[in-house]
Design an enzyme around this catalytic site. Structure first.
Site, PDB file in Angstrom:
ATOM      1  CE  LYS A  35      -3.434  -1.432   4.907  1.00 12.15           C
ATOM      2  NZ  LYS A  35      -4.736  -1.693   6.015  1.00 12.15           N
TER       3      LYS A  35
ATOM      4  CB  SER B 177      -3.110  -1.304   9.058  1.00  9.50           C
ATOM      5  OG  SER B 177      -3.700  -1.868   8.726  1.00  9.50           O
TER       6      SER B 177
ATOM      7  CB  SER C 242      -7.314  -0.290   9.262  1.00  8.53           C
ATOM      8  OG  SER C 242      -6.471  -0.802  10.452  1.00  8.53           O
TER       9      SER C 242
END
Lengths: 482, 96
Positions: A89, A164, A188
């Site tokens: 990420k 996310s 997330s």
């Protein structure tokens, strides 16, 4: 895994890749090349990646192969992830690899230092394929608020992957990598795992170092893996967990071997909170999770109906606390030491910073921030009380299956409302897993179930999920992408 | 509930500029959000203490082993304005 063609090596699990590399069935460059090929063919549509580090990946893979050739399988004791390609990420600072948190604020930013997580993965020999898309600064539950582009759900390109950590989840789901790193403030990791049909693990707050992870809400941020099954996540967690002198909030607690899997379901008390099975749950979600509960019962566990505080309170607590901490954390982006000036912030970041500054400001602090922290105590105590009656708690991860792109537009609190079921666990800092428990007959989208345990009970919830996955095949389902 | 003027004040606090249209939009959004969080009033917290952090750790200090440093050339490499190896910032005394 000699039966897998070179072209399909990207579809292997982490455990299979390591077994194959040890046995000499294939090389790391083969697995890495297969992942890169998958990225080339699928990512133009799915858009999971912000930066692809192809050259670096292949050179790291070659180094891995050289080490294996020289030292044999014994090298895996020193480097347990040697040659395994992963995606990360884009909120992890990776030295000399662009890091953006999917925000225009950080376009062009090259970290001068490495996050502890990516350093540990690098030292363990893992191969970085690239940085994945996310909601900008992790502010969201759909990856739609990325300042760059929207990631699509590999199961249905008209739908969101969740957020996310949407890019990471999509990359794992579409076999563009062997595993990925995500992070969770509230939902997330679990949310995208549920919506993309993969496994996700949010450790206890403080179990994994936050050093070098671009901060969202410092009191709940938790780095964690997204994987094809929970056994793979256990493998990654064993490497990542532990005290870090660079993160004052990291726990000094001993790290067990999470991969020493045990059967635990016989006689286990599993709490099923009525308030998590509310009326507006999508029917397919209710059905799949209820069926999973029956499976757990068949495997020997005792399902006990329990009362937990309504998650609607967690939405309010989380909205206030997270946005307050966001307003403080984003103050560092001054455009002076790094990054672009503050006008480059996207709308979601600005919305959250401002609401957070309001709830912290003089005259409002007691009514909002202080009140929220007091209710937080009630939530922590609520879980503690529940864990005296049961060993673990299960429930749906998300109230529905993946939404269509654009459904969240203009909602003042979309992210926080979607994460209703994951916020309580995040606020209390307890560990949680999401695993696939089926696919909806209505829209062919995956459904996830979450498993929560007391603080530092990762071993227990991993064992539960692993036992479930050894008796079922839901986690093997993959979307048709190529 | 939240006025445009309050939005302007907050925007100044967080150091961002807003257009007139954004001020109106945010005022409406904040009012909706603050209305939602009113449900916390339903819970009694009279004698409850705040939980600021959930891990119970206290007094975690630097140790002599923390020797990690960065050369200043690395530290300034992402800055827009650098002079003599130092960050160039806005003047403090000229600010409103």
């Amino acid at each position: 895994m000699a039966s897998k063609s070179k072209a399909d090596l990207n579809t292997l699990t982490l455990a299979e890749v390591i077994a194959g590399l040890k046995a000499g069935d294939f090389k790391s460059v083969d697995v890495t090349a297969a992942c890169l090929d998958q990225i080339s063919s699928c990512d133009p549509e799915i858009k999971a990646f912000v930066t692809i580090t192809a050259e670096q990946a292949l050179s790291e893979a070659k180094l891995a192969d050289d080490l294996i050739a020289k030292h044999g399988p014994a090298i895996f004791e020193k480097k347990p992830l040697l040659g395994v390609p992963y995606a990360c990420k884009d909120n992890y600072n990776t030295k000399d690899v662009p890091t953006t948190a999917a925000s225009n604020i950080l376009v062009g930013y090259m970290p001068p230092y490495e996050s502890t997580v990516t350093k540990k993965l690098h030292d363990a020999g893992a191969v970085l394929l690239g940085k994945t898309n996310m909601d900008a600064f992790a502010h969201g539950s759909s990856t739609e608020t990325s300042d760059f582009f929207k990631t699509k759900n590999p199961w249905d390109l008209t739908r969101v992957p969740g957020g996310s950590s949407g890019g990471s989840a999509a990359a794992v789901s579409a076999d563009m990598c062997i595993f990925a790193m995500g992070s969770e403030t509230a939902g997330s990791i679990r949310g995208p795992a549920a919506w993309c049909g993969i496994s996700g693990l949010k450790p206890t707050y403080g179990r994994v170092s936050r050093y070098g992870v671009i901060a969202m809400a410092s009191s709940t941020d938790s780095p964690g893996p997204l994987t094809k099954n929970i056994a793979d996540a256990a493998y990654v967690l064993t490497i990542l967990a532990g005290k870090d002198p660079l993160d004052a909030t990291s726990s000094p607690r001993e790290v067990p071997n999470y991969t020493d899997f045990k059967k635990v379901l016989k006689g286990l008390k599993i709490g099923k909170p009525a308030s998590y099975f509310m009326e507006d749950l999508e029917p397919a979600v209710k059905q799949a999770v209820e069926a999973a509960a029956v499976t757990l019962k068949d495997l020997g566990a005792e399902i006990i109906e329990i009362d937990l505080l309504s998650p609607k309170y967690s939405i309010a607590v989380y909205t206030i606390l997270q946005r307050s901490e966001v307003s403080s954390n984003l103050a560092r982006f001054d455009g002076i030491r790094y990054g672009h000036p503050r006008f480059a912030f996207g709308e979601e970041a600005r919305k959250r910073m401002m609401l957070g500054a309001y709830t912290l400001s003089s005259g409002y602090y007691d009514a909002y921030y202080s009140k929220a922290q007091k209710v937080r105590t009630l939530i922590v105590d609520d879980f503690a009380k529940a864990f005296k009656l049961v060993d673990i708690i299960i429930g749906p991860t998300m109230p529905c299956t993946a939404l269509k792109l654009g459904e969240s537009d203009n909602s003042p609190m979309f992210g926080e409302l979607m994460d209703v079921l994951t916020e309580p666990g995040a606020i209390a800092g307890i560990p949680a897993i999401s695993i696939p428990v089926g696919v909806s007959k209505d829209n062919n989208m995956p459904v996830g179930m979450q498993i929560l345990g007391p603080q530092f009970s990762e071993k227990l919830i991993i064992d539960v999920a692993n036992e479930f996955q050894t008796s079922t095949k839901f986690h093997e389902a993959r979307p048709k992408v190529k | 509930m939240i006025s445009k003027e309050q939005v302007e004040k907050i925007a100044k606090l967080v150091k961002i500029d807003l257009t007139e249209a954004e001020k109106t939009k945010f005022a409406k959004m904040f009012s909706e959000t603050l209305e939602y969080v009113e449900i916390l009033k339903e819970l009694e917290t009279e004698n409850i203490e705040e939980t600021y952090q959930v891990n119970g750790l206290t007094n975690v200090f630097q140790t002599p082993e923390n020797k990690a440093t960065l050369p200043s050339s690395e530290v300034v490499k992402n800055a827009a304005n650098v002079k003599k190896g130092l960050f160039v910032t806005e003047g403090v005394f000229d600010r409103e």
